[in-house]
Design a protein around this motif. Structure first.
Motif, PDB file in Angstrom:
ATOM      1  N   GLY A   1     -10.307  12.831  -1.559  1.00  0.00           N
ATOM      2  CA  GLY A   1     -11.019  13.926  -2.227  1.00  0.00           C
ATOM      3  C   GLY A   1     -11.306  13.549  -3.661  1.00  0.00           C
ATOM      4  N   THR A   2     -11.177  14.518  -4.564  1.00  0.00           N
ATOM      5  CA  THR A   2     -11.477  14.294  -5.972  1.00  0.00           C
ATOM      6  C   THR A   2     -10.231  14.500  -6.821  1.00  0.00           C
ATOM      7  N   LEU A   3      -9.979  13.572  -7.725  1.00  0.00           N
ATOM      8  CA  LEU A   3      -8.902  13.676  -8.711  1.00  0.00           C
ATOM      9  C   LEU A   3      -9.491  13.463 -10.101  1.00  0.00           C
TER      10      LEU A   3
ATOM     11  N   THR B   1       0.859  -1.179   0.000  1.00  0.00           N
ATOM     12  CA  THR B   1       0.000   0.000   0.000  1.00  0.00           C
ATOM     13  C   THR B   1       0.896   1.230   0.000  1.00  0.00           C
ATOM     14  N   ASN B   2       0.584   2.186  -0.875  1.00  0.00           N
ATOM     15  CA  ASN B   2       1.364   3.420  -0.980  1.00  0.00           C
ATOM     16  C   ASN B   2       0.438   4.609  -0.801  1.00  0.00           C
ATOM     17  N   THR B   3       0.996   5.721  -0.364  1.00  0.00           N
ATOM     18  CA  THR B   3       0.226   6.944  -0.157  1.00  0.00           C
ATOM     19  C   THR B   3       0.972   8.116  -0.782  1.00  0.00           C
ATOM     20  N   SER B   4       0.249   8.945  -1.532  1.00  0.00           N
ATOM     21  CA  SER B   4       0.802  10.179  -2.092  1.00  0.00           C
ATOM     22  C   SER B   4      -0.007  11.353  -1.574  1.00  0.00           C
ATOM     23  N   PHE B   5       0.678  12.370  -1.073  1.00  0.00           N
ATOM     24  CA  PHE B   5       0.040  13.611  -0.636  1.00  0.00           C
ATOM     25  C   PHE B   5       0.135  14.575  -1.801  1.00  0.00           C
TER      26      PHE B   5
ATOM     27  N   THR C   1      -0.624  18.161  -3.341  1.00  0.00           N
ATOM     28  CA  THR C   1      -0.965  19.546  -3.070  1.00  0.00           C
ATOM     29  C   THR C   1      -1.933  20.055  -4.139  1.00  0.00           C
ATOM     30  N   PRO C   2      -2.609  21.167  -3.880  1.00  0.00           N
ATOM     31  CA  PRO C   2      -3.548  21.708  -4.868  1.00  0.00           C
ATOM     32  C   PRO C   2      -2.877  21.916  -6.232  1.00  0.00           C
ATOM     33  N   LYS C   3      -3.603  21.562  -7.280  1.00  0.00           N
ATOM     34  CA  LYS C   3      -3.191  21.709  -8.682  1.00  0.00           C
ATOM     35  C   LYS C   3      -2.040  20.790  -9.086  1.00  0.00           C
ATOM     36  N   THR C   4      -1.701  19.800  -8.259  1.00  0.00           N
ATOM     37  CA  THR C   4      -0.651  18.839  -8.600  1.00  0.00           C
ATOM     38  C   THR C   4      -1.007  18.106  -9.888  1.00  0.00           C
ATOM     39  N   LYS C   5      -0.008  17.934 -10.755  1.00  0.00           N
ATOM     40  CA  LYS C   5      -0.151  17.135 -11.971  1.00  0.00           C
ATOM     41  C   LYS C   5       0.874  16.020 -11.912  1.00  0.00           C
ATOM     42  N   ARG C   6       0.462  14.823 -12.238  1.00  0.00           N
ATOM     43  CA  ARG C   6       1.396  13.712 -12.418  1.00  0.00           C
ATOM     44  C   ARG C   6       1.281  13.290 -13.874  1.00  0.00           C
ATOM     45  N   PHE C   7       2.385  13.416 -14.575  1.00  0.00           N
ATOM     46  CA  PHE C   7       2.292  13.085 -15.989  1.00  0.00           C
ATOM     47  C   PHE C   7       2.240  11.588 -16.191  1.00  0.00           C
ATOM     48  N   TRP C   8       1.996  11.229 -17.402  1.00  0.00           N
ATOM     49  CA  TRP C   8       1.710   9.851 -17.771  1.00  0.00           C
ATOM     50  C   TRP C   8       2.819   8.898 -17.374  1.00  0.00           C
ATOM     51  N   HIS C   9       2.406   7.756 -16.845  1.00  0.00           N
ATOM     52  CA  HIS C   9       3.335   6.658 -16.591  1.00  0.00           C
ATOM     53  C   HIS C   9       2.575   5.341 -16.752  1.00  0.00           C
TER      54      HIS C   9
ATOM     55  N   ASN D   1      -8.368  20.672  -7.187  1.00  0.00           N
ATOM     56  CA  ASN D   1      -8.903  21.330  -5.999  1.00  0.00           C
ATOM     57  C   ASN D   1      -7.978  22.417  -5.458  1.00  0.00           C
ATOM     58  N   SER D   2      -8.527  23.238  -4.584  1.00  0.00           N
ATOM     59  CA  SER D   2      -7.729  24.252  -3.893  1.00  0.00           C
ATOM     60  C   SER D   2      -7.244  23.727  -2.542  1.00  0.00           C
ATOM     61  N   SER D   3      -7.467  22.453  -2.290  1.00  0.00           N
ATOM     62  CA  SER D   3      -6.991  21.818  -1.058  1.00  0.00           C
ATOM     63  C   SER D   3      -6.270  20.516  -1.416  1.00  0.00           C
ATOM     64  N   PRO D   4      -5.415  20.023  -0.521  1.00  0.00           N
ATOM     65  CA  PRO D   4      -4.692  18.780  -0.792  1.00  0.00           C
ATOM     66  C   PRO D   4      -5.628  17.574  -0.862  1.00  0.00           C
ATOM     67  N   VAL D   5      -5.178  16.542  -1.554  1.00  0.00           N
ATOM     68  CA  VAL D   5      -5.878  15.266  -1.637  1.00  0.00           C
ATOM     69  C   VAL D   5      -4.855  14.166  -1.350  1.00  0.00           C
ATOM     70  N   VAL D   6      -5.266  13.166  -0.606  1.00  0.00           N
ATOM     71  CA  VAL D   6      -4.416  12.009  -0.346  1.00  0.00           C
ATOM     72  C   VAL D   6      -4.865  10.882  -1.267  1.00  0.00           C
ATOM     73  N   LEU D   7      -3.915  10.347  -2.029  1.00  0.00           N
ATOM     74  CA  LEU D   7      -4.154   9.198  -2.893  1.00  0.00           C
ATOM     75  C   LEU D   7      -3.511   7.991  -2.243  1.00  0.00           C
ATOM     76  N   SER D   8      -4.308   6.967  -1.960  1.00  0.00           N
ATOM     77  CA  SER D   8      -3.793   5.697  -1.453  1.00  0.00           C
ATOM     78  C   SER D   8      -3.992   4.668  -2.549  1.00  0.00           C
ATOM     79  N   TYR D   9      -2.976   3.876  -2.784  1.00  0.00           N
ATOM     80  CA  TYR D   9      -3.122   2.866  -3.819  1.00  0.00           C
ATOM     81  C   TYR D   9      -2.432   1.578  -3.418  1.00  0.00           C
ATOM     82  N   TYR D  10      -3.028   0.502  -3.879  1.00  0.00           N
ATOM     83  CA  TYR D  10      -2.612  -0.854  -3.563  1.00  0.00           C
ATOM     84  C   TYR D  10      -2.031  -1.462  -4.830  1.00  0.00           C
ATOM     85  N   THR D  11      -0.898  -2.148  -4.698  1.00  0.00           N
ATOM     86  CA  THR D  11      -0.236  -2.735  -5.860  1.00  0.00           C
ATOM     87  C   THR D  11       0.000  -4.226  -5.642  1.00  0.00           C
ATOM     88  N   ASP D  12       0.094  -4.954  -6.736  1.00  0.00           N
ATOM     89  CA  ASP D  12       0.403  -6.377  -6.634  1.00  0.00           C
ATOM     90  C   ASP D  12       1.873  -6.660  -6.963  1.00  0.00           C
TER      91      ASP D  12
END
Length: 187
Positions: free
Chosen positions: A103-105, A76-80, A82-90, A147-158
């Motif tokens: 929140g919403t992504l 399990t991984n977690t990414s914090f 910040t507002p307007k964060t972009k993660r480019f394609w991977h 968003n104008s507020s942070p969002v926490v993304l949690s993701y599970y990997t195999d």
């Protein structure tokens, strides 16, 4: 100045204003991408509790079994974000993922599996706190936090994360596939 005629009235706009219309076109679904409802319970103070993932005795995600997908996370991984964060394609050639957020992504997906029936299909997903999103290996993904507020993304990997040359994460240059795909579409 132009007029917009509706059934009941005319609306007059100054020439410096452009009127845009939201697109409500349904996007094609990518084979194997699954969105599931998550159990979210409100508390008495405006917060909430979420049962993100429940595993059976074999380590499989129970909510995914009905979809026919056996997903056994090992990390399990977690990414914090910040507002307007972009993660480019991977892309992960062998790693499947299950995402949930606080929140919403806005998520962009592109099927790059040459053997898939939906090869080349692009898909946009709005991932909210009450949803889970399964992304199979070979589907490129990128996102923005609008968003104008942070969002926490949690993701599970195999697959286990490695911070070396054996990593399961390959970045795609935004010059090849732009970020613009994950932005809201106004026409």
């Amino acid at each position: 100045m132009g007029f917009i005629k509706t059934t009941n009235q005319k609306i007059k706009l100054p020439t410096s204003i452009n009127l845009l219309r939201q697109s409500y076109n349904k996007t094609k679904t990518i084979e194997g991408v699954i969105s599931l409802k998550s159990n979210v319970f409100p508390d008495d103070f405006g917060g909430w509790f979420k049962e993100a993932v429940r595993l059976d005795q074999g380590g499989r995600v129970i909510s995914m079994l009905d979809t026919g997908i056996i997903f056994k996370p090992v990390q399990t991984n977690t990414s914090f974000l910040t507002p307007k964060t972009k993660r480019f394609w991977h892309i992960h050639p062998n790693q499947n993922e299950l995402w949930t957020t606080s929140g919403t992504l806005l998520i962009g997906l592109i099927d790059l599996r040459s053997s898939s029936k939906t090869y080349g299909v692009k898909m946009k997903v709005i991932l909210s706190a009450d949803k889970l999103l399964y992304i199979p290996a070979g589907v490129a993904h990128g996102f923005i936090n609008p968003n104008s507020s942070p969002v926490v993304l949690s993701y599970y990997t195999d697959q286990y994360f490695t911070a070396d040359d054996t990593t399961q994460e390959y970045r795609i240059s935004p010059k090849k596939i732009s970020y613009e795909f994950v932005k809201p579409e106004l026409m």
